[in-house]
Write a protein that holds these residues in place. Structure first.
Motif, PDB file in Angstrom:
ATOM      1  N   ARG A  46      66.811  22.142  59.136  1.00 18.52           N
ATOM      2  CA  ARG A  46      66.110  23.149  59.955  1.00 18.52           C
ATOM      3  C   ARG A  46      67.051  23.804  60.952  1.00 18.52           C
ATOM      4  NH1 ARG A  46      64.215  23.620  64.938  1.00 18.52           N
ATOM      5  NH2 ARG A  46      64.722  21.448  65.437  1.00 18.52           N
ATOM      6  N   VAL A  47      67.797  22.999  61.705  1.00 16.70           N
ATOM      7  CA  VAL A  47      68.697  23.609  62.687  1.00 16.70           C
ATOM      8  C   VAL A  47      69.871  24.287  61.981  1.00 16.70           C
ATOM      9  CG1 VAL A  47      68.047  22.133  64.617  1.00 16.70           C
ATOM     10  CG2 VAL A  47      69.877  21.396  63.094  1.00 16.70           C
ATOM     11  N   GLY A  48      70.212  23.812  60.789  1.00 15.07           N
ATOM     12  CA  GLY A  48      71.223  24.510  60.005  1.00 15.07           C
ATOM     13  C   GLY A  48      70.786  25.921  59.661  1.00 15.07           C
ATOM     14  N   ARG A  49      69.519  26.085  59.304  1.00 14.03           N
ATOM     15  CA  ARG A  49      68.999  27.432  59.004  1.00 14.03           C
ATOM     16  C   ARG A  49      69.034  28.321  60.249  1.00 14.03           C
ATOM     17  NH1 ARG A  49      64.288  24.524  55.800  1.00 14.03           N
ATOM     18  NH2 ARG A  49      65.206  24.480  53.699  1.00 14.03           N
ATOM     19  N   PRO A 119      59.057  16.012  63.559  1.00 13.21           N
ATOM     20  CA  PRO A 119      59.114  14.645  63.045  1.00 13.21           C
ATOM     21  C   PRO A 119      59.566  14.590  61.585  1.00 13.21           C
ATOM     22  CG  PRO A 119      57.113  14.963  64.327  1.00 13.21           C
ATOM     23  CD  PRO A 119      57.752  16.316  64.190  1.00 13.21           C
ATOM     24  N   GLY A 120      60.508  13.709  61.315  1.00 15.97           N
ATOM     25  CA  GLY A 120      60.970  13.497  59.957  1.00 15.97           C
ATOM     26  C   GLY A 120      62.063  14.437  59.480  1.00 15.97           C
ATOM     27  N   GLU A 121      62.500  15.386  60.321  1.00 15.51           N
ATOM     28  CA  GLU A 121      63.424  16.397  59.815  1.00 15.51           C
ATOM     29  C   GLU A 121      64.815  15.847  59.524  1.00 15.51           C
ATOM     30  OE1 GLU A 121      65.138  19.475  62.495  1.00 15.51           O
ATOM     31  OE2 GLU A 121      63.598  18.816  63.908  1.00 15.51           O
ATOM     32  N   VAL A 122      65.254  14.837  60.271  1.00 21.45           N
ATOM     33  CA  VAL A 122      66.580  14.293  60.002  1.00 21.45           C
ATOM     34  C   VAL A 122      66.587  13.556  58.663  1.00 21.45           C
ATOM     35  CG1 VAL A 122      68.349  12.687  60.790  1.00 21.45           C
ATOM     36  CG2 VAL A 122      67.184  14.152  62.433  1.00 21.45           C
ATOM     37  N   ASP A 123      65.610  12.683  58.452  1.00 19.76           N
ATOM     38  CA  ASP A 123      65.566  11.924  57.202  1.00 19.76           C
ATOM     39  C   ASP A 123      65.354  12.833  55.992  1.00 19.76           C
ATOM     40  OD1 ASP A 123      65.973   9.522  58.478  1.00 19.76           O
ATOM     41  OD2 ASP A 123      63.848   9.035  58.637  1.00 19.76           O
ATOM     42  N   ALA A 124      64.732  14.006  56.194  1.00 18.07           N
ATOM     43  CA  ALA A 124      64.497  14.927  55.085  1.00 18.07           C
ATOM     44  C   ALA A 124      65.703  15.804  54.763  1.00 18.07           C
ATOM     45  CB  ALA A 124      63.297  15.822  55.415  1.00 18.07           C
ATOM     46  N   SER A 125      66.737  15.716  55.575  1.00 18.24           N
ATOM     47  CA  SER A 125      67.916  16.574  55.398  1.00 18.24           C
ATOM     48  C   SER A 125      68.927  15.894  54.474  1.00 18.24           C
ATOM     49  CB  SER A 125      68.560  16.870  56.759  1.00 18.24           C
ATOM     50  OG  SER A 125      67.643  17.499  57.621  1.00 18.24           O
ATOM     51  N   PRO A 126      69.275  16.543  53.347  1.00 16.43           N
ATOM     52  CA  PRO A 126      70.185  15.904  52.394  1.00 16.43           C
ATOM     53  C   PRO A 126      71.623  15.886  52.884  1.00 16.43           C
ATOM     54  CG  PRO A 126      69.668  18.136  51.680  1.00 16.43           C
ATOM     55  CD  PRO A 126      68.807  17.865  52.884  1.00 16.43           C
ATOM     56  N   VAL A 127      72.375  14.932  52.360  1.00 14.87           N
ATOM     57  CA  VAL A 127      73.809  14.856  52.612  1.00 14.87           C
ATOM     58  C   VAL A 127      74.523  15.715  51.579  1.00 14.87           C
ATOM     59  CG1 VAL A 127      75.836  13.348  52.624  1.00 14.87           C
ATOM     60  CG2 VAL A 127      73.666  12.543  53.590  1.00 14.87           C
ATOM     61  N   VAL A 128      75.363  16.630  52.052  1.00 15.28           N
ATOM     62  CA  VAL A 128      76.203  17.435  51.169  1.00 15.28           C
ATOM     63  C   VAL A 128      77.622  16.899  51.275  1.00 15.28           C
ATOM     64  CG1 VAL A 128      77.137  19.730  50.684  1.00 15.28           C
ATOM     65  CG2 VAL A 128      74.751  19.480  51.438  1.00 15.28           C
TER      66      VAL A 128
END
Length: 285
Positions: A46-49, A119-128
């Motif tokens: 989200r913050v990446g966008r 809530p949950g945004e870090v765990d939902a963010s994939p590792v590239v």
């Protein structure tokens, strides 16, 4: 916690820095004829966008690459948003050890237990995983300028890199330098090697260099020298205590430290672990 996007502020010619309230982490955008390179993408998709939109709003071109200063999640988990915006072929640059660290972390990824705006945004963010790696140094060509990527040695992690923008006299230091708190000695740090890594960074600086820390406001060479002095004293204190036979469990209490003891738990443990046997005496009774 603020959820407003951080503002990109120009700190030198076509070098913009955003200081994010969440983690107080810094993101740097460097522009050139070919487009933009983003150094560290923050902690979630989200913050990446939001960073993508902020970078585009500069009107200085599209993204042509991402650089990861090290493997910690607060610096890398926004990268998927840049691949989403600029294509799956977007290069992601990092030191080779950073890729190894990220791969291990992703394989046994701990659940995030901190405060989140969503809530949950870090765990939902994939590792590239970065796909452009190097061992000592590399260059990213922006057409009318280049970015020098340098691995100064193991310090905050095994895979730290710094980014030098020579024509603008800027050094993006990642978490080798921190302005808003003490140096972050974690369980993956190398406290005995960190002073030497900062010596390399200092060699890349002039008295006018703008140094972008991993956390906090931009600083100068004098600030880095002061922080290097503290980190050097930590290393020498560990060496002295171990050489005198002080047990690792007693070292924090016995030592005369330049930083708060609470910030040095991992520094002492890792320092004792990394010292060769020839520099350690049997513990005193």
């Amino acid at each position: 916690m603020s959820t407003s996007p951080a503002t990109l502020t120009e700190v030198a010619d076509r070098v913009w820095v955003a200081r994010h309230p969440w983690f107080d982490v810094s993101t740097t955008v460097v522009g050139g004829e070919r487009g933009l390179v983003v150094v560290d993408t923050h902690v979630s998709t989200r913050v990446g966008r939001e960073l993508v939109e902020s970078a585009r709003s500069l009107g200085a071109g599209e993204g042509i690459g991402v650089v990861a200063t090290h493997a910690h999640h607060d610096h890398v988990l926004g990268t998927a948003a840049f691949r989403e915006a600029f294509g799956e072929a977007l290069p992601v640059h990092a030191h080779e050890s950073c890729v190894d660290e990220l791969r291990r972390w992703a394989a046994d990824r701990p659940a995030y237990d901190g405060e989140e705006p969503v809530p949950g945004e870090v765990d939902a963010s994939p590792v590239v995983l970065p796909d452009r790696t190097f061992s000592s140094a590399a260059v990213v060509d922006l057409g009318d300028r280049v970015l020098e990527l340098v691995h100064p040695g193991r310090a905050h992690t095994s895979g730290d890199l710094v980014v030098r923008v020579a024509d603008a006299d800027v050094l993006v230091a990642g978490d080798l330098v921190e302005e808003s708190g003490p140096p972050a000695y974690g369980p993956d740090s190398f406290p005995m090697e960190w002073p030497l890594a900062l010596d390399v960074c200092l060699q890349l600086c002039t008295d006018r260099t703008v140094v972008v820390p991993g956390h906090g406001a931009p600083v100068d060479r004098a600030f880095v020298m002061d922080q290097r002095a503290d980190i050097g004293v930590v290393a020498e204190t560990i060496r002295d205590l171990a050489g005198r036979g002080v047990r690792v469990e007693q070292a924090l209490e016995v030592g005369d430290w330049p930083l708060d003891r609470g910030a040095l738990v991992h520094a002492v443990a890792r320092g004792y672990e990394h010292l060769p046997a020839s520099q350690k005496r049997l513990p005193l009774l």
